[in-house]
Design an enzyme around this catalytic site. Structure first.
Site, short mmCIF file in Angstrom:
data_model
loop_
_atom_site.label_atom_id
_atom_site.label_comp_id
_atom_site.label_asym_id
_atom_site.label_seq_id
_atom_site.Cartn_x
_atom_site.Cartn_y
_atom_site.Cartn_z
N LYS A 214 25.67 112.64 43.33
CA LYS A 214 24.56 111.78 42.78
C LYS A 214 23.43 112.59 42.12
O LYS A 214 22.96 112.32 40.89
CB LYS A 214 23.95 110.83 43.73
CG LYS A 214 22.67 110.35 43.52
CD LYS A 214 22.79 109.30 42.44
CE LYS A 214 21.59 108.76 41.72
NZ LYS A 214 21.55 107.29 41.42
N CYS A 268 14.65 107.92 38.33
CA CYS A 268 15.74 108.77 38.76
C CYS A 268 15.83 109.89 38.14
O CYS A 268 15.55 111.00 38.87
CB CYS A 268 16.92 107.92 38.23
SG CYS A 268 16.89 106.15 38.90
N1 SAJ Z 1 16.79 109.43 27.28
C1 SAJ Z 1 16.69 110.31 26.25
N2 SAJ Z 1 17.65 110.50 25.39
C2 SAJ Z 1 18.99 109.97 25.68
C3 SAJ Z 1 19.19 109.42 26.95
C4 SAJ Z 1 18.11 108.97 27.84
O1 SAJ Z 1 15.59 110.58 25.86
O2 SAJ Z 1 19.87 110.48 25.07
C5 SAJ Z 1 15.77 109.12 28.23
C6 SAJ Z 1 15.49 107.55 28.37
O3 SAJ Z 1 14.85 106.94 27.23
C7 SAJ Z 1 14.90 107.58 29.63
C8 SAJ Z 1 15.58 108.63 30.56
O4 SAJ Z 1 15.91 109.16 29.53
O5 SAJ Z 1 13.23 107.61 29.46
C9 SAJ Z 1 16.30 108.20 31.46
O6 SAJ Z 1 17.34 106.85 30.89
P1 SAJ Z 1 18.83 106.82 31.29
O7 SAJ Z 1 19.32 105.74 30.65
O8 SAJ Z 1 19.51 107.93 30.69
O9 SAJ Z 1 19.03 106.43 32.59
P2 SAJ Z 1 18.43 105.67 33.98
O10 SAJ Z 1 17.27 106.74 34.46
O11 SAJ Z 1 17.65 104.50 33.41
O12 SAJ Z 1 19.56 105.55 35.00
C10 SAJ Z 1 20.16 106.75 35.36
C11 SAJ Z 1 21.69 106.63 35.35
N3 SAJ Z 1 22.29 107.98 35.45
C12 SAJ Z 1 23.24 108.54 34.81
O13 SAJ Z 1 23.60 107.87 33.68
C13 SAJ Z 1 23.67 110.00 35.09
C14 SAJ Z 1 22.24 105.61 36.24
O14 SAJ Z 1 23.52 105.75 36.27
C15 SAJ Z 1 21.82 105.99 37.75
O15 SAJ Z 1 22.17 105.00 38.59
C16 SAJ Z 1 20.14 105.93 37.71
O16 SAJ Z 1 19.66 107.02 36.93
C17 SAJ Z 1 19.83 106.11 39.09
O17 SAJ Z 1 19.47 105.09 39.87
O18 SAJ Z 1 19.61 107.04 39.64
#
Ligand code: SAJ
Length: 416
Positions: A214, A268
């Site tokens: 995880k 997360c």
């Molecule tokens: N972000 C960027 N650039 C990107 C992708 C995301 O700047 O290309 C930023 C987003 O704007 C945001 C942050 O990263 O601020 C996180 O967003 P996210 O959509 O990547 O992830 P979370 O935090 O909403 O959810 C993550 C997920 N983990 C993965 O994709 C590996 C989800 O599957 C997990 O269950 C969740 O964390 C968790 O609960 O741990």
């Protein structure tokens, strides 16, 4: 085997626990949701939800009125317990397991031989063994299963939640699950429970591996976002459009660069990699650097906007979006909130904040000088500088002619 479960208790009714409880209730189980927050318990018992997640309101309302889901502040006897409580970090990035320990203390009096206990909270390696220790200390009459050893009187498993906020109900059913059983029999027992609603595969391993899986998933994403953020800054310095650059690089069959942004938010990805760094500080050099790069981004955006604002005598700055990512209302660890806060502290200008998913400013911004929550039309009419912080759908359709008249900082490449 799945018929062995009739009553399940979910400890912690947050972003993961409540959807999980609702999902189990939808699939024929009698579910008790337990939360220390009495207001949350009352809300759920009224058939309502305290978090915004597509379809969750309708599902909770349905299972509560059908009498399949109920909430309480204290655990009751059940066949299985799922712990889904927060695991934040303390000031020095040290994991704070106090909520898991409290949950163990709360459920131990009602634990009975044959019960299944599952920890879903994102946890540093070794937490499931600690949980066995806490439960065993509270209930010396029950034998805890030993890692890779003898079965005990209860079944204990680490099964991380992996669902994406905004798609929780879909991913709860569709995603594969990792079952880290203290013994193979523990994992088998958990597979029977998840089999009630999971369409993905249940993959069996030990708890330590499952815990690190995880953390590795979120650290992987963090490192990749850090690469995009660093590349974006380099491109800007060299006068190259980062979005065009990344779009073209991604035409290579084995390249998939993520999107630069204003920083990494949410509860997360901005948190979990620190659990790895904390457990092996001398080895986790890349992951620590990625965290530092992503944490530095809000400050860099604020400094850039403040520099542009200094060209105006009475600058009006519209900040579009506050949530941590697009089309959700979650402000936790949001870089957009940090950026608006820093601009206010720098007294960079009058700050018009637009957040279609909020009715009021969060406390830290409501107190700040010169910050107002306004509608999009008003912000576009009044602003000298437009700062796009979240790529909400509502912002995509801003008239390009309006953009031509403003100084634009588009941190998400929405108007690229
Ligand atoms: N972000 C960027 N650039 C990107 C992708 C995301 O700047 O290309 C930023 C987003 O704007 C945001 C942050 O990263 O601020 C996180 O967003 P996210 O959509 O990547 O992830 P979370 O935090 O909403 O959810 C993550 C997920 N983990 C993965 O994709 C590996 C989800 O599957 C997990 O269950 C969740 O964390 C968790 O609960 O741990």
């Amino acid at each position: 085997m799945s018929s062995e479960f009739q009553k399940v208790s979910v400890i912690g009714l947050g972003y993961i626990g409540l959807p999980t409880a609702a999902m189990l209730a939808t699939h024929g189980l009698q579910v008790l949701g337990v939360d220390v927050n009495a207001a949350t318990v009352e809300t759920v018992n009224r058939g309502q939800v305290h978090i915004v997640e597509p379809e969750l309101g309708a599902v909770v309302s349905g299972v509560v009125s059908a009498g399949r889901l109920r909430a309480a502040t204290q655990p009751e006897p059940a066949d299985a317990f799922i712990i889904a409580v927060p695991t934040p970090f303390r000031g020095n990035h040290e994991p704070d397991l106090s909520y898991v320990e409290s949950a163990a203390r709360a459920l131990s009096p009602v634990l009975a031989p044959g019960n299944l206990v599952i920890l879903e909270s994102t946890s540093p390696v070794g937490t499931t063994e600690k949980l066995a220790g806490w439960l065993g200390a509270a209930r010396p009459d029950l034998r805890m299963p030993r890692l890779g050893g003898e079965p005990g009187d209860i079944y204990l498993v680490y099964c991380p939640e992996r669902v994406l906020p905004g798609r929780v109900l879909h991913e709860l059913a569709a995603n594969d699950r990792i079952l880290g059983g203290m013994t193979p029999a523990c994992a088998e027992r958990a597979a029977a429970l998840y089999g009630r609603f999971v369409r993905g595969q249940c993959l069996v391993t030990d708890p330590r591996t499952a815990e690190l899986v995880k953390l590795a998933e979120n650290a992987f994403r963090d490192v990749n976002i850090a690469f995009a953020n660093e590349l974006g800054l380099i491109a800007e310095k060299l006068g190259i459009n980062p979005w065009e650059l990344i779009g073209l690089a991604n035409r290579h069959p084995r390249v998939r660069i993520l999107e630069p942004g204003p920083g990494v938010g949410g509860h997360c990805i901005a948190v979990d990699p620190w659990f790895i760094v904390h457990s092996a500080p001398e080895l986790a050099r890349l992951m620590r650097t990625a965290r530092e790069i992503n944490d530095g981004k809000p400050h860099q955006v604020a400094a850039k906007v403040a520099g542009l604002a200094a060209r105006f005598s009475q600058p009006v700055i519209a900040c579009l979006g506050l949530s941590y990512k697009a089309d959700i209302d979650d402000l936790r660890e949001s870089p957009a909130v940090l950026i608006v806060g820093e601009l206010a502290r720098r007294r960079a200008g009058r700050l018009l904040v637009v957040e279609p998913h909020a009715r009021e400013l969060p406390a830290e911004l409501a107190q700040a000088p010169g910050v107002e929550l306004v509608g999009l039309t008003e912000a576009l009419a009044q602003a000298d500088i437009l700062v796009l912080l979240v790529n909400h759908r509502a912002f995509a359709k801003v008239d390009r002619r309006v953009l031509m008249e403003k100084v634009v900082v588009d941190t998400r490449g929405l108007w690229r």
